[in-house]
Design a protein around this motif. Structure first.
Motif, mmCIF file in Angstrom:
data_model
loop_
_atom_site.group_PDB
_atom_site.id
_atom_site.type_symbol
_atom_site.label_atom_id
_atom_site.label_comp_id
_atom_site.label_asym_id
_atom_site.label_seq_id
_atom_site.Cartn_x
_atom_site.Cartn_y
_atom_site.Cartn_z
ATOM 1 N N ALA A 202 0.825 -1.217 0.000
ATOM 2 C CA ALA A 202 0.000 0.000 0.000
ATOM 3 C C ALA A 202 0.858 1.266 0.000
ATOM 4 C CB ALA A 202 -0.940 -0.021 1.196
ATOM 5 N N VAL A 203 1.940 1.267 0.797
ATOM 6 C CA VAL A 203 2.756 2.482 0.895
ATOM 7 C C VAL A 203 3.382 2.818 -0.457
ATOM 8 C CG1 VAL A 203 4.864 3.436 1.890
ATOM 9 C CG2 VAL A 203 3.223 2.256 3.342
ATOM 10 N N ASP A 204 3.956 1.823 -1.113
ATOM 11 C CA ASP A 204 4.605 2.066 -2.410
ATOM 12 C C ASP A 204 3.582 2.492 -3.459
ATOM 13 O OD1 ASP A 204 7.185 1.478 -1.581
ATOM 14 O OD2 ASP A 204 6.911 -0.669 -1.889
ATOM 15 N N LEU A 205 2.367 1.907 -3.383
ATOM 16 C CA LEU A 205 1.350 2.242 -4.383
ATOM 17 C C LEU A 205 0.767 3.627 -4.118
ATOM 18 C CD1 LEU A 205 -0.392 -1.242 -4.548
ATOM 19 C CD2 LEU A 205 1.066 -0.222 -6.297
ATOM 20 N N ASP A 206 0.708 4.024 -2.830
ATOM 21 C CA ASP A 206 0.172 5.351 -2.495
ATOM 22 C C ASP A 206 1.130 6.467 -2.887
ATOM 23 O OD1 ASP A 206 -2.294 4.767 -1.457
ATOM 24 O OD2 ASP A 206 -1.518 4.272 0.514
ATOM 25 N N ALA A 207 2.421 6.127 -3.062
ATOM 26 C CA ALA A 207 3.413 7.179 -3.311
ATOM 27 C C ALA A 207 3.161 7.877 -4.639
ATOM 28 C CB ALA A 207 4.819 6.588 -3.284
ATOM 29 N N GLY A 208 2.394 7.278 -5.521
ATOM 30 C CA GLY A 208 2.076 7.919 -6.800
ATOM 31 C C GLY A 208 3.215 7.804 -7.791
ATOM 32 N N ALA A 209 3.046 8.459 -8.915
ATOM 33 C CA ALA A 209 4.050 8.451 -9.975
ATOM 34 C C ALA A 209 4.193 9.885 -10.474
ATOM 35 C CB ALA A 209 3.618 7.534 -11.102
ATOM 36 N N THR A 210 5.402 10.247 -10.870
ATOM 37 C CA THR A 210 5.643 11.655 -11.163
ATOM 38 C C THR A 210 5.795 11.970 -12.641
ATOM 39 O OG1 THR A 210 7.906 11.117 -10.624
ATOM 40 C CG2 THR A 210 6.654 12.362 -8.991
ATOM 41 N N ALA A 211 6.289 11.001 -13.406
ATOM 42 C CA ALA A 211 6.651 11.331 -14.783
ATOM 43 C C ALA A 211 5.406 11.423 -15.660
ATOM 44 C CB ALA A 211 7.598 10.284 -15.329
ATOM 45 N N PRO A 212 5.329 12.424 -16.523
ATOM 46 C CA PRO A 212 4.232 12.457 -17.475
ATOM 47 C C PRO A 212 4.418 11.322 -18.471
ATOM 48 C CG PRO A 212 5.839 14.153 -17.994
ATOM 49 C CD PRO A 212 6.307 13.497 -16.731
ATOM 50 N N ALA A 213 3.333 10.624 -18.772
ATOM 51 C CA ALA A 213 3.463 9.460 -19.649
ATOM 52 C C ALA A 213 3.310 9.878 -21.104
ATOM 53 C CB ALA A 213 2.444 8.405 -19.271
ATOM 54 N N ALA A 214 4.330 10.517 -21.638
ATOM 55 C CA ALA A 214 4.285 10.890 -23.051
ATOM 56 C C ALA A 214 4.843 9.731 -23.851
ATOM 57 C CB ALA A 214 5.105 12.144 -23.279
ATOM 58 N N VAL A 215 3.985 8.780 -24.140
ATOM 59 C CA VAL A 215 4.435 7.555 -24.792
ATOM 60 C C VAL A 215 3.748 7.424 -26.140
ATOM 61 C CG1 VAL A 215 4.653 5.078 -24.537
ATOM 62 C CG2 VAL A 215 4.603 6.528 -22.519
ATOM 63 N N LEU B 136 3.705 6.564 7.954
ATOM 64 C CA LEU B 136 4.984 6.346 7.272
ATOM 65 C C LEU B 136 5.143 4.875 6.938
ATOM 66 C CD1 LEU B 136 7.381 8.448 9.535
ATOM 67 C CD2 LEU B 136 6.500 9.081 7.298
ATOM 68 N N GLY B 137 5.722 4.612 5.761
ATOM 69 C CA GLY B 137 6.059 3.240 5.424
ATOM 70 C C GLY B 137 7.254 2.801 6.252
ATOM 71 N N PRO B 138 7.489 1.473 6.325
ATOM 72 C CA PRO B 138 8.590 0.985 7.182
ATOM 73 C C PRO B 138 9.951 1.641 6.903
ATOM 74 C CG PRO B 138 7.222 -0.832 6.482
ATOM 75 C CD PRO B 138 6.701 0.375 5.760
ATOM 76 N N PRO B 139 10.378 1.825 5.637
ATOM 77 C CA PRO B 139 11.693 2.448 5.450
ATOM 78 C C PRO B 139 11.742 3.881 5.969
ATOM 79 C CG PRO B 139 10.954 1.374 3.432
ATOM 80 C CD PRO B 139 9.791 1.395 4.353
ATOM 81 N N SER B 140 10.698 4.670 5.700
ATOM 82 C CA SER B 140 10.683 6.053 6.185
ATOM 83 C C SER B 140 10.657 6.081 7.708
ATOM 84 C CB SER B 140 9.471 6.798 5.650
ATOM 85 O OG SER B 140 9.418 6.686 4.259
ATOM 86 N N ARG B 141 9.889 5.176 8.288
ATOM 87 C CA ARG B 141 9.814 5.099 9.752
ATOM 88 C C ARG B 141 11.207 4.831 10.332
ATOM 89 N NH1 ARG B 141 6.667 7.029 13.544
ATOM 90 N NH2 ARG B 141 8.572 7.254 14.730
ATOM 91 N N PHE B 142 11.928 3.908 9.708
ATOM 92 C CA PHE B 142 13.278 3.561 10.154
ATOM 93 C C PHE B 142 14.185 4.784 10.074
ATOM 94 C CE2 PHE B 142 17.581 2.026 9.663
ATOM 95 C CZ PHE B 142 17.648 0.919 10.496
ATOM 96 N N VAL B 143 14.077 5.518 8.960
ATOM 97 C CA VAL B 143 14.943 6.691 8.769
ATOM 98 C C VAL B 143 14.614 7.750 9.809
ATOM 99 C CG1 VAL B 143 15.437 8.593 7.194
ATOM 100 C CG2 VAL B 143 15.347 6.261 6.330
ATOM 101 N N VAL B 144 13.306 7.963 10.072
ATOM 102 C CA VAL B 144 12.921 8.962 11.077
ATOM 103 C C VAL B 144 13.465 8.545 12.444
ATOM 104 C CG1 VAL B 144 10.935 9.901 12.333
ATOM 105 C CG2 VAL B 144 10.889 9.759 9.839
ATOM 106 N N ASP B 145 13.374 7.264 12.761
ATOM 107 C CA ASP B 145 13.824 6.789 14.074
ATOM 108 C C ASP B 145 15.335 6.860 14.234
ATOM 109 O OD1 ASP B 145 11.295 6.267 14.922
ATOM 110 O OD2 ASP B 145 11.303 4.145 14.369
ATOM 111 N N HIS B 146 16.070 6.638 13.147
ATOM 112 C CA HIS B 146 17.521 6.471 13.283
ATOM 113 C C HIS B 146 18.334 7.588 12.655
ATOM 114 C CE1 HIS B 146 17.061 2.418 14.945
ATOM 115 N NE2 HIS B 146 16.069 2.295 14.090
ATOM 116 N N ALA B 147 17.687 8.644 12.167
ATOM 117 C CA ALA B 147 18.438 9.715 11.499
ATOM 118 C C ALA B 147 19.469 10.320 12.452
ATOM 119 C CB ALA B 147 17.471 10.785 11.020
ATOM 120 N N PRO B 148 20.699 10.479 11.991
ATOM 121 C CA PRO B 148 21.742 11.017 12.869
ATOM 122 C C PRO B 148 21.775 12.545 12.868
ATOM 123 C CG PRO B 148 22.701 10.291 10.805
ATOM 124 C CD PRO B 148 21.224 10.061 10.680
ATOM 125 N N CYS B 149 20.745 13.184 12.334
ATOM 126 C CA CYS B 149 20.745 14.645 12.255
ATOM 127 C C CYS B 149 19.299 15.130 12.294
ATOM 128 C CB CYS B 149 21.426 15.093 10.963
ATOM 129 S SG CYS B 149 20.526 14.580 9.490
#
Lengths: 419, 173
Positions: A202-215, B136-149
Motif C-alpha cells: 500500500a505504501v509504495d502504491l500510495d506514493a504515486g508516480a511523477t513522470a508524465p506518460a508521453a508515450v 509512514l512506510g517501514p523504510p521512512s519510519r526507520f529513517v525517522v527513528d535512526h536519522a543522525p541529524c
C-alpha cells in the motif's frame, strides 16, 4: 539387484542430479550429470528397460511440447510483443501505480498462462520494471507481482508450466477439460494474490508516480498475436479431434519461425538455441531417475502419506503435501515424485498436486529452500532480498491463494466433473 | 551547512522544493537516491527457481551473454533510472548540488548517507487519504527513528488543513 540396493542407488543418483542442478559446478549444464545418471539407472537394472521405455514414451511428447512453447515465446519477443506490452501499460496506467499493478496482473497472468512461466520471468519482468521507471513509480510491487504470478498464474493451461505438461500427460484429461477445471482455481489464486499485493504494498502504491506518460502508441505485433490466438484455438480443436495439442504448439512456432527466417530476423542456430536442448535432455533424464526412485520403494512410502479420495479435505491435504515437497527441493522433482502416486486416484488428485507445486514456490523467492540455502552459501548477489521481508509476503499470499485455489478446484470438479 | 535530500520515486518533488525553500543558499545540497537491491534480487531469485534451464549458476556470469538474466537487466535499468531521476531533481532544484547514487537496503543507506549532515529532507509517504498514526512506510519510519541529524518531514502535496483533525477523544468520566 535387490530392491533395497536399487533404491539406495537411485536415491543417491537423484540426490546427485538435484545437487548439481542447484549448485551448477563449473557452470556446466544440468544435463551433464542428469543424462549419465539416467544411463546408470537403466544400465544397472534399477529401472527396468520396459519402465524406462514407458517413461520415455510419456515424456517425449511433453518435451516436444515444451520446446515448441519456448520457441513461441522467444519469437513473440523478437516480434516486439513484450515491448508493446510495456508501451500499452505506460500509456494506459495514467500515472496511477494501482492501475499499473492491475495491468501487470492482467498481462503477467495472460503471458504466464499462454507462453509459460519462463516467459514471464525472463522476458516480461524487465519490461515491467522499465515501465514503472518510465512512469516514475516505485518498481517493487510490480516486479514482485511478476515473480509471484509466474508461479500462481501458471495453473490455467497445460503449457503454462512444465509441471502442468507433466501432469497433463499423467492425468488423461483433454486440453479443454484441463483448462476448464483449472480456470476457476487460476482466477481464485490471482484474485487472492491481487488482494494481498494491494494491501502489502500500500505504501509504495500510495506514493504515486511523477513522470508524465508521453508515450507513443505501441506498435502492436498483429501477426504474432494472431498466431498465438490461432495456436490457442488449435489446442482446443486438437483436443476435440483427439490429436495431441503439442502439434498445435509446433504449428504456431513453425509459422512464426518461417516468417522470422524469411525476414532474416533469426537464424536456424538461434531457433535451435531457443529450444534449449540441454534443458529438454535434463527433463527426460530427471524423469527416468525419479521413476527409478519411485518404482523401488519411495512410491509405497509416500503413497501412505498422500490422502486418498477427492473430497475437499483430501484435496487440501494433497495440495499442502505437494507445496511442502516443492518448497524443500523444487517443484520439478516434486511433481515427478507425486504424479505416479496421485494418478491412480484420478484427475482430481493430480490437479490438487499441481496447485501445490505451482503456488507453493512463492513462499521463498528462489522457489525452494535448497536453492535458497545454496545461494546464501555462495553469497550470490549479497543480501539481495531480505529473507524475512519476502517470506512475510509469501506467508500472507501462499496459504490464502492455495486454500482459495483448492476450494475453487473442488467447486469446478463438483460442477464440471473430473471424468 | 550540509543538507541531504532523499529522492524517492513518487514523492521527491516535494523534498526538492522544501530544500529550495528552507536550505540557505550557500548550503551544500546532496540529492540522494537509493535503489533497493531486493528488486533485482527478486528477479535473480525467480530465475534461480527455474530448475534445469541451463541458466547462469549463482555467482557466475551467464553463458548466454547479457540479457538472459532478468536480474542483471533490472540492475542496468535501475541504474539508468536513478541517473534520470537525479538529473530531473537537480534541474528542479535549480542550484548547485551533489548527486549521490547508491544501491542496497534503502533505509540503512539513507541513514548512512545522512551521517555528518545538518539536515535530512524526507517526504511523508503512506496512505494520504487516511491521516493517522501509521503515516509512514517501514523504510521512512526507520529513517525517522535512526536519522543522525535533524530531519525535515514534508508532505508530498500541499499539507492538509487542520480541519482534517479527528474529533478529540471523549473526556474521561
Amino acid at each position: 539387484m535387490s530392491t533395497a540396493v536399487a533404491e539406495a542407488l537411485s536415491v543417491a543418483l537423484l540426490a546427485a542430479v538435484l545437487v548439481c542442478a542447484v549448485v551448477r559446478p563449473r557452470g556446466l549444464p544440468e544435463a551433464v550429470v542428469a543424462v549419465p545418471a539416467a544411463g546408470v539407472v537403466v544400465a544397472t537394472g534399477a529401472l527396468s528397460p520396459g519402465h524406462a521405455a514407458d517413461e520415455a514414451a510419456r515424456l517425449g511428447p511433453v518435451v516436444g511440447f515444451l520446446a515448441a512453447v519456448l520457441v513461441l515465446a522467444r519469437l513473440c519477443d523478437d516480434d516486439g510483443l513484450f515491448a508493446a506490452c510495456g508501451a500499452w501499460m505506460a500509456r494506459t496506467a495514467a500515472g496511477r501505480p494501482r492501475r499499473l499493478l492491475a495491468q501487470v496482473f492482467v498481462l503477467a497472468s495472460a503471458i504466464t498462462a499462454v507462453l509459460s512461466l519462463d516467459a514471464t520471468v525472463v522476458l516480461l519482468t524487465p519490461v515491467v520494471f522499465a515501465t514503472a521507471a518510465r512512469l516514475g513509480a516505485r518498481p517493487r510491487p510490480h516486479v514482485y507481482a511478476c515473480t509471484h504470478l509466474s508461479n500462481a498464474a501458471s495453473l490455467l493451461l497445460p503449457v503454462s508450466n512444465l509441471t502442468n505438461l507433466l501432469a497433463f500427460a499423467a492425468s488423461g484429461l483433454s486440453f479443454t477439460r484441463f483448462a476448464g477445471l483449472m480456470a476457476l482455481p487460476w482466477l481464485a489464486a490471482i484474485a487472492v494474490e491481487y488482494a494481498v499485493f494491494r494491501r502489502y504494498f500500500a505504501v509504495d502504491l500510495d506514493a504515486g508516480a511523477t513522470a508524465p506518460a508521453a508515450v507513443a502508441p505501441p506498435a502492436v505485433p498483429v501477426f504474432a498475436l494472431a498466431t498465438l490466438a490461432c495456436t490457442l484455438a488449435g489446442f482446443a480443436a486438437a483436443s476435440a479431434f483427439g490429436v495431441d495439442p503439442a502439434w498445435a504448439a509446433c504449428a504456431g512456432a513453425s509459422v512464426l519461425a518461417v516468417r522470422a527466417l524469411a525476414r532474416r530476423r533469426t537464424t536456424p542456430a538461434a531457433l535451435l538455441r531457443a529450444t534449449a536442448p540441454p534443458f529438454l535432455a535434463f527433463v527426460l533424464a530427471l524423469g527416468l531417475v525419479v521413476r527409478a526412485v519411485v518404482d523401488n520403494g519411495l512410491g509405497t512410502a509416500l503413497g501412505r502419506l498422500l490422502p486418498t479420495g477427492t473430497g475437499l479435505l483430501a484435496l487440501l491435504g494433497t495440495a499442502a503435501l505437494a507445496a511442502v515437497l516443492a518448497n524443500v527441493i523444487n517443484n520439478l522433482p516434486a511433481v515427478l515424485v507425486l504424479l505416479p502416486l496421485a494418478a491412480p486416484s484420478g484427475p482430481a488428485a493430480v490437479l490438487a498436486v499441481l496447485l501445490g507445486v505451482n503456488i507453493g514456490p512463492n513462499l521463498t523467492y528462489t522457489g525452494s529452500l535448497a536453492t535458497l540455502l545454496w545461494r546464501r552459501v555462495v553469497h550470490a548477489h549479497d543480501a539481495e532480498v531480505e529473507l524475512k521481508e519476502f517470506t512475510r509476503l509469501g506467508v500472507y499470499a501462499v496459504p490464502a491463494s492455495l486454500g482459495a485455489a483448492v476450494l475453487a478446484l473442488w467447486v469446478s470438479l463438483t460442477v464440471i466433473g473430473g471424468g | 551547512m550540509a543538507v541531504v535530500v532523499w529522492i524517492v520515486e513518487g514523492t521527491w518533488p516535494a523534498c526538492v522544493d522544501a530544500a529550495g525553500a528552507h536550505a540557505p543558499y550557500d548550503a551544500e545540497v546532496v540529492l540522494l537516491h537509493v535503489a533497493p537491491a531486493d528488486v533485482p534480487g527478486a528477479a535473480h531469485g525467480a530465475l534461480a527457481g527455474l530448475l534445469g534451464r541451463g541458466l547462469p549458476a549463482p555467482g557466475r556470469p551467464g553463458p548466454g551473454g547479457p540479457g538472459r538474466d532478468p536480474g542483471e537487466r533490472l540492475e542496468h535499468l535501475a541504474d539508468a533510472s536513478a541517473d534520470e531521476l537525479l538529473a530531473e531533481a537537480a534541474a528542479r532544484l535549480g542550484r548547485p548540488c551533489t548527486l549521490d547514487k547508491r544501491t542496497g537496503r534503502v533505509e540503512r543507506e539513507v541513514v548512512a548517507a545522512a551521517e555528518g549532515a545538518d539536515l535530512l529532507v524526507v517526504a511523508r509517504d503512506g496512505d494520504r487519504a487516511h491521516l493517522g498514526p501509521r503515516s509512514l512506510g517501514p523504510p521512512s519510519r526507520f529513517v525517522v527513528d535512526h536519522a543522525p541529524c535533524p530531519l525535515l518531514l514534508v508532505w508530498p502535496e500541499p499539507a492538509p488543513s487542520t480541519s482534517t483533525l479527528p474529533p478529540p477523544p471523549p473526556p474521561p468520566h
